[in-house]
Motif scaffolding. Sequence first.
Motif, mmCIF file in Angstrom:
data_model
loop_
_atom_site.group_PDB
_atom_site.id
_atom_site.type_symbol
_atom_site.label_atom_id
_atom_site.label_comp_id
_atom_site.label_asym_id
_atom_site.label_seq_id
_atom_site.Cartn_x
_atom_site.Cartn_y
_atom_site.Cartn_z
ATOM 1 N N GLU A 237 -20.006 -0.097 6.367
ATOM 2 C CA GLU A 237 -20.804 0.665 7.332
ATOM 3 C C GLU A 237 -20.716 2.176 7.112
ATOM 4 O OE1 GLU A 237 -20.318 -0.582 11.357
ATOM 5 O OE2 GLU A 237 -20.536 -2.696 10.875
ATOM 6 N N GLU A 238 -20.261 2.597 5.919
ATOM 7 C CA GLU A 238 -20.210 4.014 5.582
ATOM 8 C C GLU A 238 -21.438 4.406 4.752
ATOM 9 O OE1 GLU A 238 -17.981 6.197 6.648
ATOM 10 O OE2 GLU A 238 -16.852 4.652 7.731
ATOM 11 N N ARG A 239 -21.710 5.709 4.708
ATOM 12 C CA ARG A 239 -22.858 6.206 3.940
ATOM 13 C C ARG A 239 -22.484 6.285 2.454
ATOM 14 N NH1 ARG A 239 -24.450 11.233 4.790
ATOM 15 N NH2 ARG A 239 -22.641 11.861 6.004
ATOM 16 N N VAL A 240 -22.472 5.120 1.845
ATOM 17 C CA VAL A 240 -22.176 5.000 0.420
ATOM 18 C C VAL A 240 -23.462 4.605 -0.290
ATOM 19 C CG1 VAL A 240 -20.818 3.801 -1.336
ATOM 20 C CG2 VAL A 240 -19.802 4.320 0.906
ATOM 21 N N GLY A 241 -23.869 5.394 -1.280
ATOM 22 C CA GLY A 241 -25.106 5.120 -2.004
ATOM 23 C C GLY A 241 -24.873 4.250 -3.226
ATOM 24 N N VAL A 242 -25.872 3.456 -3.569
ATOM 25 C CA VAL A 242 -25.827 2.607 -4.758
ATOM 26 C C VAL A 242 -27.068 2.905 -5.598
ATOM 27 C CG1 VAL A 242 -25.780 0.249 -5.664
ATOM 28 C CG2 VAL A 242 -24.549 0.800 -3.548
ATOM 29 N N TYR A 243 -26.848 3.351 -6.831
ATOM 30 C CA TYR A 243 -27.941 3.748 -7.717
ATOM 31 C C TYR A 243 -27.748 3.027 -9.048
ATOM 32 C CZ TYR A 243 -28.155 7.387 -4.189
ATOM 33 O OH TYR A 243 -28.228 8.056 -2.985
ATOM 34 N N VAL A 244 -28.662 2.097 -9.338
ATOM 35 C CA VAL A 244 -28.473 1.209 -10.484
ATOM 36 C C VAL A 244 -29.674 1.270 -11.420
ATOM 37 C CG1 VAL A 244 -28.033 -1.154 -11.237
ATOM 38 C CG2 VAL A 244 -27.104 -0.354 -9.058
ATOM 39 N N GLY A 245 -29.403 1.517 -12.685
ATOM 40 C CA GLY A 245 -30.450 1.442 -13.699
ATOM 41 C C GLY A 245 -30.588 0.016 -14.196
ATOM 42 N N ALA A 246 -31.793 -0.513 -14.149
ATOM 43 C CA ALA A 246 -32.063 -1.868 -14.641
ATOM 44 C C ALA A 246 -33.513 -1.916 -15.088
ATOM 45 C CB ALA A 246 -31.789 -2.914 -13.567
ATOM 46 N N SER A 247 -33.755 -2.430 -16.273
ATOM 47 C CA SER A 247 -35.097 -2.398 -16.846
ATOM 48 C C SER A 247 -35.623 -3.799 -17.105
ATOM 49 C CB SER A 247 -35.072 -1.606 -18.160
ATOM 50 O OG SER A 247 -36.350 -1.491 -18.713
ATOM 51 N N GLY A 248 -36.898 -3.993 -16.807
ATOM 52 C CA GLY A 248 -37.521 -5.281 -17.078
ATOM 53 C C GLY A 248 -37.151 -6.329 -16.044
ATOM 54 N N ASN A 249 -37.785 -7.485 -16.157
ATOM 55 C CA ASN A 249 -37.538 -8.557 -15.191
ATOM 56 C C ASN A 249 -37.749 -9.907 -15.857
ATOM 57 O OD1 ASN A 249 -36.850 -9.670 -12.762
ATOM 58 N ND2 ASN A 249 -38.821 -9.356 -11.789
ATOM 59 N N GLY A 250 -37.113 -10.080 -17.026
ATOM 60 C CA GLY A 250 -37.302 -11.295 -17.791
ATOM 61 C C GLY A 250 -36.821 -12.548 -17.094
ATOM 62 N N TYR A 251 -35.841 -12.410 -16.199
ATOM 63 C CA TYR A 251 -35.303 -13.598 -15.547
ATOM 64 C C TYR A 251 -36.340 -14.237 -14.627
ATOM 65 C CZ TYR A 251 -31.589 -16.681 -13.907
ATOM 66 O OH TYR A 251 -30.810 -17.780 -13.636
ATOM 67 N N ALA A 252 -37.242 -13.436 -14.082
ATOM 68 C CA ALA A 252 -38.298 -13.980 -13.229
ATOM 69 C C ALA A 252 -39.171 -14.949 -14.015
ATOM 70 C CB ALA A 252 -39.141 -12.849 -12.647
ATOM 71 N N ALA A 253 -39.473 -14.587 -15.271
ATOM 72 C CA ALA A 253 -40.290 -15.461 -16.111
ATOM 73 C C ALA A 253 -39.590 -16.799 -16.321
ATOM 74 C CB ALA A 253 -40.565 -14.782 -17.445
ATOM 75 N N LEU B 33 -22.671 -1.596 2.904
ATOM 76 C CA LEU B 33 -22.859 -0.150 2.823
ATOM 77 C C LEU B 33 -24.115 0.291 3.567
ATOM 78 C CD1 LEU B 33 -22.056 0.212 -0.998
ATOM 79 C CD2 LEU B 33 -20.461 0.157 0.934
ATOM 80 N N ARG B 34 -24.103 1.515 4.092
ATOM 81 C CA ARG B 34 -25.227 2.034 4.864
ATOM 82 C C ARG B 34 -25.969 3.185 4.175
ATOM 83 N NH1 ARG B 34 -24.891 0.575 10.340
ATOM 84 N NH2 ARG B 34 -24.318 -1.639 10.402
ATOM 85 N N GLY B 35 -25.554 3.549 2.986
ATOM 86 C CA GLY B 35 -26.225 4.640 2.286
ATOM 87 C C GLY B 35 -27.438 4.149 1.527
ATOM 88 N N PRO B 36 -28.116 5.032 0.778
ATOM 89 C CA PRO B 36 -29.286 4.632 -0.010
ATOM 90 C C PRO B 36 -28.903 3.582 -1.047
ATOM 91 C CG PRO B 36 -29.093 7.026 0.114
ATOM 92 C CD PRO B 36 -27.819 6.473 0.646
ATOM 93 N N ALA B 37 -29.844 2.703 -1.355
ATOM 94 C CA ALA B 37 -29.639 1.708 -2.409
ATOM 95 C C ALA B 37 -30.946 1.581 -3.171
ATOM 96 C CB ALA B 37 -29.225 0.359 -1.830
ATOM 97 N N MET B 38 -30.897 1.825 -4.464
ATOM 98 C CA MET B 38 -32.135 1.746 -5.246
ATOM 99 C C MET B 38 -31.871 1.328 -6.681
ATOM 100 S SD MET B 38 -33.013 5.829 -5.588
ATOM 101 C CE MET B 38 -32.852 6.099 -3.816
ATOM 102 N N THR B 39 -32.794 0.504 -7.192
ATOM 103 C CA THR B 39 -32.804 0.133 -8.595
ATOM 104 C C THR B 39 -33.806 1.035 -9.298
ATOM 105 O OG1 THR B 39 -32.323 -2.169 -8.027
ATOM 106 C CG2 THR B 39 -33.134 -1.745 -10.243
ATOM 107 N N ILE B 40 -33.371 1.661 -10.382
ATOM 108 C CA ILE B 40 -34.186 2.650 -11.087
ATOM 109 C C ILE B 40 -34.518 2.122 -12.476
ATOM 110 C CG2 ILE B 40 -34.168 4.987 -12.078
ATOM 111 C CD1 ILE B 40 -32.265 5.752 -9.741
ATOM 112 N N ASP B 41 -35.801 2.169 -12.829
ATOM 113 C CA ASP B 41 -36.232 1.684 -14.133
ATOM 114 C C ASP B 41 -36.978 2.778 -14.881
ATOM 115 O OD1 ASP B 41 -37.133 0.410 -16.371
ATOM 116 O OD2 ASP B 41 -38.245 -1.170 -15.338
#
Length: 414
Positions: free
Chosen positions: A75-91, A123-131
Amino acid sequence: MWRALDDGSDPIASVPWEGPAMSCGLVDTITEFDAGFFRVSPGEAQRMDPRQRLLLEVTWEALEHAGISAQSLEEERVGVYVGASGNGYAAHLYRSDVEADGYDVTGSLASVIAGRVSYFLGLRGPAMTIDTACSSSLVAVHVAMKALRARECAVALAGGVAAVPRMSRETESWLALSHFSKHGRCRPFDASADGIVSSDGCGMVVLKRLSTAKQDGDRILAVIRGSAINHDGRTQGLTVPSGLAQEDLIRRALEEARVRPKEVGYVECHGTGTVLGDPIEVQALGSVLSEGREADRPVIVGSVKSNLGHTDAAAGVAGLIKVVLSLQHGRIPKNLHFEAPNPHIAWDELPVKVASEAVPWVRNGVARIAGVSSFGISGTNAHVVVEEAPAAAETALSAAKRSCELLVLSAKSG
Protein backbone atom coordinates in the motif's frame (compact mmCIF):
# COMPACT_ATOMS: atom_id res chain seq x y z
CA MET A 1 26.10 -12.49 -13.27
CA TRP A 2 29.46 -11.03 -12.28
CA ARG A 3 31.12 -14.43 -12.22
CA ALA A 4 29.99 -15.10 -15.79
CA LEU A 5 31.19 -11.67 -16.96
CA ASP A 6 34.50 -11.85 -15.14
CA ASP A 7 35.23 -15.41 -16.25
CA GLY A 8 34.28 -14.60 -19.83
CA SER A 9 31.98 -17.61 -19.96
CA ASP A 10 29.80 -18.06 -23.02
CA PRO A 11 26.27 -19.39 -22.32
CA ILE A 12 25.17 -19.29 -25.98
CA ALA A 13 24.38 -22.71 -27.45
CA SER A 14 22.96 -24.16 -30.62
CA VAL A 15 19.44 -25.31 -29.89
CA PRO A 16 17.56 -27.72 -32.19
CA TRP A 17 14.04 -26.56 -32.94
CA GLU A 18 11.27 -28.13 -34.98
CA GLY A 19 13.05 -27.96 -38.31
CA PRO A 20 15.70 -25.24 -37.92
CA ALA A 21 18.47 -24.89 -35.37
CA MET A 22 19.45 -21.56 -33.87
CA SER A 23 22.11 -20.27 -31.52
CA CYS A 24 20.63 -18.51 -28.53
CA GLY A 25 20.80 -18.13 -24.77
CA LEU A 26 17.93 -19.88 -23.03
CA VAL A 27 16.82 -20.05 -19.41
CA ASP A 28 16.38 -23.80 -19.03
CA THR A 29 13.97 -23.40 -16.12
CA ILE A 30 11.68 -20.86 -17.80
CA THR A 31 8.70 -23.21 -17.49
CA GLU A 32 9.31 -23.78 -13.76
CA PHE A 33 7.42 -21.51 -11.38
CA ASP A 34 6.56 -21.63 -7.68
CA ALA A 35 2.95 -20.62 -8.20
CA GLY A 36 2.05 -21.06 -4.54
CA PHE A 37 4.77 -18.65 -3.40
CA PHE A 38 3.31 -15.93 -5.62
CA ARG A 39 -0.29 -16.77 -4.72
CA VAL A 40 -1.15 -17.91 -8.25
CA SER A 41 -3.37 -20.92 -8.82
CA PRO A 42 -1.89 -23.80 -10.87
CA GLY A 43 -4.46 -23.23 -13.62
CA GLU A 44 -3.67 -19.54 -13.91
CA ALA A 45 0.08 -20.19 -13.82
CA GLN A 46 -0.20 -22.45 -16.86
CA ARG A 47 -1.72 -19.61 -18.90
CA MET A 48 0.75 -16.94 -17.79
CA ASP A 49 3.26 -15.55 -20.25
CA PRO A 50 6.70 -16.86 -19.11
CA ARG A 51 7.80 -13.22 -18.87
CA GLN A 52 5.29 -12.63 -16.08
CA ARG A 53 6.72 -15.57 -14.15
CA LEU A 54 10.35 -14.52 -14.72
CA LEU A 55 9.62 -10.96 -13.68
CA LEU A 56 7.93 -11.95 -10.42
CA GLU A 57 10.91 -14.11 -9.47
CA VAL A 58 13.58 -11.57 -10.39
CA THR A 59 11.71 -8.68 -8.73
CA TRP A 60 11.59 -10.67 -5.49
CA GLU A 61 15.32 -11.35 -5.78
CA ALA A 62 16.00 -7.64 -6.40
CA LEU A 63 14.15 -6.68 -3.22
CA GLU A 64 16.01 -9.32 -1.22
CA HIS A 65 19.32 -8.08 -2.61
CA ALA A 66 18.36 -4.53 -1.65
CA GLY A 67 17.51 -5.65 1.88
CA ILE A 68 13.90 -4.48 1.53
CA SER A 69 11.05 -6.49 2.99
CA ALA A 70 8.27 -6.95 0.46
CA GLN A 71 5.73 -6.57 3.26
CA SER A 72 7.06 -3.10 4.06
CA LEU A 73 6.04 -1.91 0.59
CA GLU A 74 2.36 -2.90 0.79
CA GLU A 75 0.00 0.00 0.00
CA GLU A 76 3.01 2.32 -0.46
CA ARG A 77 3.68 4.57 -3.46
CA VAL A 78 6.09 2.19 -5.15
CA GLY A 79 6.31 2.41 -8.94
CA VAL A 80 6.85 -0.51 -11.32
CA TYR A 81 8.32 0.23 -14.75
CA VAL A 82 8.96 -2.76 -16.99
CA GLY A 83 10.32 -2.97 -20.51
CA ALA A 84 8.72 -5.78 -22.51
CA SER A 85 8.44 -6.05 -26.27
CA GLY A 86 6.07 -8.03 -28.45
CA ASN A 87 3.31 -10.40 -27.44
CA GLY A 88 4.16 -13.75 -28.98
CA TYR A 89 2.65 -15.73 -26.13
CA ALA A 90 -0.82 -14.48 -27.07
CA ALA A 91 -0.45 -16.13 -30.48
CA HIS A 92 0.34 -19.40 -28.69
CA LEU A 93 -2.69 -19.16 -26.40
CA TYR A 94 -5.10 -18.24 -29.18
CA ARG A 95 -4.14 -21.04 -31.57
CA SER A 96 -7.07 -23.01 -32.92
CA ASP A 97 -5.78 -26.24 -31.35
CA VAL A 98 -5.55 -24.71 -27.84
CA GLU A 99 -8.75 -24.68 -25.82
CA ALA A 100 -9.74 -21.22 -24.58
CA ASP A 101 -9.40 -20.46 -20.89
CA GLY A 102 -10.58 -17.65 -18.65
CA TYR A 103 -7.00 -16.78 -17.72
CA ASP A 104 -5.88 -16.27 -21.35
CA VAL A 105 -6.40 -12.50 -21.32
CA THR A 106 -4.51 -11.69 -18.12
CA GLY A 107 -1.95 -14.34 -19.01
CA SER A 108 -1.06 -12.72 -22.33
CA LEU A 109 -1.64 -8.97 -22.05
CA ALA A 110 1.61 -6.99 -22.06
CA SER A 111 0.16 -4.46 -19.60
CA VAL A 112 -0.27 -7.19 -17.01
CA ILE A 113 3.49 -7.89 -16.98
CA ALA A 114 4.02 -4.81 -14.81
CA GLY A 115 0.58 -4.94 -13.23
CA ARG A 116 1.18 -8.47 -11.96
CA VAL A 117 4.14 -7.27 -9.86
CA SER A 118 2.19 -4.39 -8.32
CA TYR A 119 -0.76 -6.69 -7.62
CA PHE A 120 1.36 -9.36 -5.96
CA LEU A 121 3.24 -6.87 -3.78
CA GLY A 122 0.17 -4.70 -3.09
CA LEU A 123 1.80 -1.53 -4.43
CA ARG A 124 -0.04 1.77 -4.94
CA GLY A 125 2.39 3.63 -7.20
CA PRO A 126 2.38 3.81 -11.02
CA ALA A 127 2.69 0.52 -12.90
CA MET A 128 3.40 0.41 -16.61
CA THR A 129 4.78 -1.89 -19.27
CA ILE A 130 6.90 0.03 -21.79
CA ASP A 131 7.59 -1.19 -25.31
CA THR A 132 10.23 0.60 -27.36
CA ALA A 133 11.69 -2.71 -28.56
CA CYS A 134 15.37 -3.25 -27.64
CA SER A 135 15.61 -0.02 -25.62
CA SER A 136 12.53 -0.77 -23.49
CA SER A 137 14.21 -1.51 -20.15
CA LEU A 138 16.55 1.49 -20.24
CA VAL A 139 13.61 3.71 -21.20
CA ALA A 140 11.82 2.19 -18.20
CA VAL A 141 14.73 3.23 -15.96
CA HIS A 142 14.57 6.77 -17.41
CA VAL A 143 10.82 7.01 -16.79
CA ALA A 144 11.25 5.64 -13.26
CA MET A 145 13.86 8.28 -12.48
CA LYS A 146 11.55 11.04 -13.68
CA ALA A 147 8.77 9.65 -11.49
CA LEU A 148 11.05 9.59 -8.45
CA ARG A 149 12.15 13.18 -9.01
CA ALA A 150 8.52 14.25 -9.44
CA ARG A 151 7.71 12.34 -6.22
CA GLU A 152 5.10 10.23 -7.95
CA CYS A 153 6.67 7.37 -6.03
CA ALA A 154 9.14 6.93 -3.19
CA VAL A 155 10.63 3.69 -4.51
CA ALA A 156 10.76 2.46 -8.10
CA LEU A 157 11.30 -1.04 -9.45
CA ALA A 158 12.59 -0.75 -13.01
CA GLY A 159 13.91 -3.16 -15.60
CA GLY A 160 12.84 -5.46 -18.38
CA VAL A 161 12.09 -9.02 -19.41
CA ALA A 162 12.32 -11.03 -22.62
CA ALA A 163 11.79 -14.61 -23.73
CA VAL A 164 12.87 -16.20 -26.99
CA PRO A 165 9.87 -17.59 -28.91
CA ARG A 166 9.45 -21.31 -28.31
CA MET A 167 6.70 -21.97 -30.87
CA SER A 168 7.95 -23.30 -34.21
CA ARG A 169 6.02 -20.97 -36.50
CA GLU A 170 7.08 -17.87 -34.62
CA THR A 171 10.64 -19.16 -34.36
CA GLU A 172 10.85 -19.56 -38.14
CA SER A 173 9.69 -15.96 -38.57
CA TRP A 174 12.24 -14.91 -35.97
CA LEU A 175 15.07 -16.68 -37.80
CA ALA A 176 14.08 -15.05 -41.08
CA LEU A 177 15.09 -11.63 -39.79
CA SER A 178 18.24 -10.43 -41.52
CA HIS A 179 19.98 -9.10 -38.40
CA PHE A 180 20.62 -12.53 -36.84
CA SER A 181 24.20 -13.81 -36.85
CA LYS A 182 25.04 -16.65 -39.20
CA HIS A 183 28.08 -17.40 -37.01
CA GLY A 184 25.92 -17.92 -33.94
CA ARG A 185 27.69 -15.31 -31.78
CA CYS A 186 27.27 -11.60 -31.19
CA ARG A 187 30.63 -9.97 -32.08
CA PRO A 188 30.42 -6.25 -31.24
CA PHE A 189 33.03 -4.03 -32.95
CA ASP A 190 34.66 -6.99 -34.72
CA ALA A 191 35.39 -7.21 -38.45
CA SER A 192 33.43 -10.47 -38.65
CA ALA A 193 30.35 -9.07 -36.88
CA ASP A 194 27.22 -10.18 -38.71
CA GLY A 195 24.37 -9.66 -36.26
CA ILE A 196 22.86 -10.76 -32.99
CA VAL A 197 21.90 -13.94 -31.22
CA SER A 198 18.71 -13.86 -29.21
CA SER A 199 18.47 -14.72 -25.52
CA ASP A 200 16.05 -14.92 -22.64
CA GLY A 201 16.67 -12.25 -20.07
CA CYS A 202 15.26 -10.43 -17.07
CA GLY A 203 16.69 -7.74 -14.84
CA MET A 204 15.24 -5.40 -12.23
CA VAL A 205 16.85 -2.66 -10.18
CA VAL A 206 15.54 -0.92 -7.06
CA LEU A 207 15.72 2.86 -7.34
CA LYS A 208 15.37 5.63 -4.76
CA ARG A 209 16.28 9.27 -4.59
CA LEU A 210 19.84 9.42 -3.25
CA SER A 211 18.81 11.50 -0.24
CA THR A 212 16.10 8.98 0.65
CA ALA A 213 18.46 6.02 0.27
CA LYS A 214 20.99 7.67 2.60
CA GLN A 215 18.29 8.50 5.12
CA ASP A 216 17.00 4.92 5.05
CA GLY A 217 20.50 3.51 5.54
CA ASP A 218 20.30 1.56 2.29
CA ARG A 219 23.20 -0.20 0.64
CA ILE A 220 23.89 2.10 -2.32
CA LEU A 221 25.54 0.34 -5.26
CA ALA A 222 25.75 3.25 -7.71
CA VAL A 223 24.16 6.60 -8.56
CA ILE A 224 22.37 7.37 -11.82
CA ARG A 225 23.42 10.95 -12.48
CA GLY A 226 21.23 11.61 -15.50
CA SER A 227 19.50 10.16 -18.52
CA ALA A 228 17.90 11.04 -21.83
CA ILE A 229 15.70 9.44 -24.48
CA ASN A 230 14.98 10.44 -28.08
CA HIS A 231 14.08 9.04 -31.51
CA ASP A 232 16.12 8.68 -34.69
CA GLY A 233 13.54 10.54 -36.74
CA ARG A 234 13.42 9.93 -40.48
CA THR A 235 16.46 7.94 -41.63
CA GLN A 236 17.22 5.78 -44.68
CA GLY A 237 14.90 3.15 -43.25
CA LEU A 238 12.71 2.50 -40.23
CA THR A 239 15.31 0.32 -38.53
CA VAL A 240 18.39 2.34 -39.64
CA PRO A 241 20.02 4.20 -36.70
CA SER A 242 20.92 7.87 -36.76
CA GLY A 243 24.38 8.94 -35.64
CA LEU A 244 23.25 12.55 -35.18
CA ALA A 245 20.37 11.44 -32.95
CA GLN A 246 22.76 9.32 -30.86
CA GLU A 247 25.15 12.26 -30.46
CA ASP A 248 22.30 14.50 -29.32
CA LEU A 249 21.10 11.81 -26.92
CA ILE A 250 24.47 11.42 -25.21
CA ARG A 251 25.04 15.17 -24.98
CA ARG A 252 21.66 15.71 -23.33
CA ALA A 253 22.24 12.88 -20.85
CA LEU A 254 25.62 14.35 -19.91
CA GLU A 255 24.12 17.83 -19.54
CA GLU A 256 21.43 16.54 -17.21
CA ALA A 257 24.04 14.61 -15.24
CA ARG A 258 26.33 17.67 -15.11
CA VAL A 259 29.18 15.50 -16.31
CA ARG A 260 31.85 16.61 -18.77
CA PRO A 261 32.52 14.25 -21.70
CA LYS A 262 36.12 13.65 -20.64
CA GLU A 263 34.97 12.37 -17.24
CA VAL A 264 33.33 9.28 -18.76
CA GLY A 265 35.72 6.35 -18.46
CA TYR A 266 33.60 3.55 -19.87
CA VAL A 267 30.54 3.17 -22.07
CA GLU A 268 28.41 0.06 -22.10
CA CYS A 269 27.32 0.21 -25.72
CA HIS A 270 24.21 -1.04 -27.42
CA GLY A 271 26.77 -3.01 -29.41
CA THR A 272 24.64 -5.42 -31.42
CA GLY A 273 27.52 -6.54 -33.61
CA THR A 274 25.95 -5.44 -36.88
CA VAL A 275 27.78 -4.11 -39.91
CA LEU A 276 25.67 -0.94 -39.96
CA GLY A 277 25.02 -0.28 -36.28
CA ASP A 278 28.48 -0.59 -34.69
CA PRO A 279 30.27 2.03 -36.84
CA ILE A 280 27.45 4.54 -36.36
CA GLU A 281 27.46 4.03 -32.58
CA VAL A 282 31.23 4.26 -32.14
CA GLN A 283 31.47 7.33 -34.36
CA ALA A 284 28.73 9.08 -32.36
CA LEU A 285 30.40 8.20 -29.07
CA GLY A 286 33.79 9.37 -30.25
CA SER A 287 32.39 12.66 -31.54
CA VAL A 288 30.81 13.52 -28.19
CA LEU A 289 33.33 12.10 -25.73
CA SER A 290 36.42 13.46 -27.46
CA GLU A 291 35.72 16.94 -26.08
CA GLY A 292 38.52 17.86 -23.66
CA ARG A 293 39.81 14.29 -23.52
CA GLU A 294 43.53 13.58 -23.34
CA ALA A 295 44.82 11.43 -26.19
CA ASP A 296 46.28 8.86 -23.79
CA ARG A 297 42.97 8.32 -21.96
CA PRO A 298 40.52 6.85 -24.47
CA VAL A 299 37.04 5.88 -23.35
CA ILE A 300 36.76 2.10 -22.97
CA VAL A 301 33.78 0.45 -24.67
CA GLY A 302 32.16 -2.95 -24.43
CA SER A 303 28.83 -4.70 -24.80
CA VAL A 304 27.22 -7.32 -22.58
CA LYS A 305 25.68 -8.79 -25.73
CA SER A 306 29.07 -10.37 -26.44
CA ASN A 307 28.49 -12.42 -23.26
CA LEU A 308 24.75 -12.98 -23.04
CA GLY A 309 23.48 -12.37 -26.55
CA HIS A 310 20.71 -9.87 -27.21
CA THR A 311 18.11 -10.00 -24.46
CA ASP A 312 15.73 -7.77 -26.41
CA ALA A 313 13.65 -5.60 -24.05
CA ALA A 314 15.93 -6.54 -21.12
CA ALA A 315 19.15 -5.56 -22.95
CA GLY A 316 19.42 -2.05 -21.50
CA VAL A 317 19.05 -3.08 -17.87
CA ALA A 318 21.51 -5.93 -18.46
CA GLY A 319 24.05 -3.30 -19.52
CA LEU A 320 23.22 -1.15 -16.50
CA ILE A 321 23.71 -4.08 -14.12
CA LYS A 322 27.04 -4.90 -15.79
CA VAL A 323 28.23 -1.32 -15.23
CA VAL A 324 27.20 -1.35 -11.56
CA LEU A 325 28.99 -4.67 -11.00
CA SER A 326 32.08 -3.35 -12.78
CA LEU A 327 32.12 -0.29 -10.54
CA GLN A 328 31.82 -2.48 -7.45
CA HIS A 329 34.64 -4.79 -8.50
CA GLY A 330 36.88 -2.12 -10.01
CA ARG A 331 37.24 -4.02 -13.26
CA ILE A 332 35.74 -3.80 -16.76
CA PRO A 333 35.14 -7.32 -18.13
CA LYS A 334 36.53 -8.48 -21.44
CA ASN A 335 34.39 -7.87 -24.50
CA LEU A 336 34.16 -11.37 -25.99
CA HIS A 337 34.63 -12.36 -29.65
CA PHE A 338 36.69 -9.29 -30.49
CA GLU A 339 39.61 -10.39 -32.65
CA ALA A 340 40.00 -7.93 -35.55
CA PRO A 341 38.69 -4.34 -35.30
CA ASN A 342 35.80 -3.45 -37.61
CA PRO A 343 37.49 -1.72 -40.60
CA HIS A 344 34.51 0.62 -41.03
CA ILE A 345 35.32 2.33 -37.72
CA ALA A 346 37.99 5.06 -37.64
CA TRP A 347 39.82 3.69 -34.62
CA ASP A 348 42.92 5.84 -35.19
CA GLU A 349 40.86 9.03 -35.22
CA LEU A 350 38.49 8.37 -32.32
CA PRO A 351 39.37 8.32 -28.58
CA VAL A 352 37.72 4.92 -28.19
CA LYS A 353 39.18 1.54 -27.24
CA VAL A 354 37.45 -1.85 -26.99
CA ALA A 355 37.96 -3.84 -23.79
CA SER A 356 39.71 -6.66 -25.65
CA GLU A 357 40.91 -7.87 -22.25
CA ALA A 358 39.64 -7.22 -18.73
CA VAL A 359 40.62 -3.66 -17.76
CA PRO A 360 41.29 -2.40 -14.20
CA TRP A 361 38.96 0.53 -13.55
CA VAL A 362 41.11 2.94 -11.56
CA ARG A 363 39.92 6.24 -10.08
CA ASN A 364 42.88 8.48 -10.80
CA GLY A 365 41.67 10.76 -8.02
CA VAL A 366 38.16 11.25 -9.42
CA ALA A 367 34.88 9.38 -9.24
CA ARG A 368 34.44 6.67 -11.88
CA ILE A 369 31.66 7.44 -14.36
CA ALA A 370 30.13 5.36 -17.14
CA GLY A 371 27.48 5.66 -19.80
CA VAL A 372 24.97 3.00 -20.85
CA SER A 373 23.32 3.10 -24.28
CA SER A 374 20.33 1.20 -25.59
CA PHE A 375 18.78 1.72 -29.02
CA GLY A 376 15.46 0.26 -30.13
CA ILE A 377 14.61 -1.16 -33.53
CA SER A 378 11.63 1.18 -33.16
CA GLY A 379 14.03 4.13 -33.39
CA THR A 380 13.72 5.05 -29.70
CA ASN A 381 17.06 5.52 -27.97
CA ALA A 382 18.08 5.79 -24.30
CA HIS A 383 21.30 6.70 -22.50
CA VAL A 384 22.01 6.88 -18.77
CA VAL A 385 25.05 8.25 -16.93
CA VAL A 386 26.15 6.22 -13.90
CA GLU A 387 28.58 7.16 -11.13
CA GLU A 388 30.15 4.91 -8.53
CA ALA A 389 28.55 4.80 -5.08
CA PRO A 390 29.40 7.56 -2.59
CA ALA A 391 32.55 6.91 -0.55
CA ALA A 392 30.61 6.30 2.67
CA ALA A 393 28.45 3.68 0.99
CA GLU A 394 31.50 2.00 -0.49
CA THR A 395 33.20 1.89 2.91
CA ALA A 396 30.11 0.22 4.32
CA LEU A 397 30.22 -2.36 1.52
CA SER A 398 33.89 -3.10 2.21
CA ALA A 399 33.24 -3.46 5.93
CA ALA A 400 30.49 -5.95 5.16
CA LYS A 401 32.95 -8.40 3.56
CA ARG A 402 33.63 -11.20 6.02
CA SER A 403 35.54 -14.47 5.98
CA CYS A 404 32.34 -16.33 6.88
CA GLU A 405 28.74 -15.71 5.89
CA LEU A 406 25.45 -16.86 7.38
CA LEU A 407 23.38 -18.76 4.81
CA VAL A 408 19.70 -17.99 5.34
CA LEU A 409 16.96 -20.04 3.70
CA SER A 410 13.31 -19.05 3.70
CA ALA A 411 10.05 -20.43 2.35
CA LYS A 412 6.40 -19.62 2.62
CA SER A 413 5.61 -23.08 3.89
CA GLY A 414 7.40 -26.13 5.18
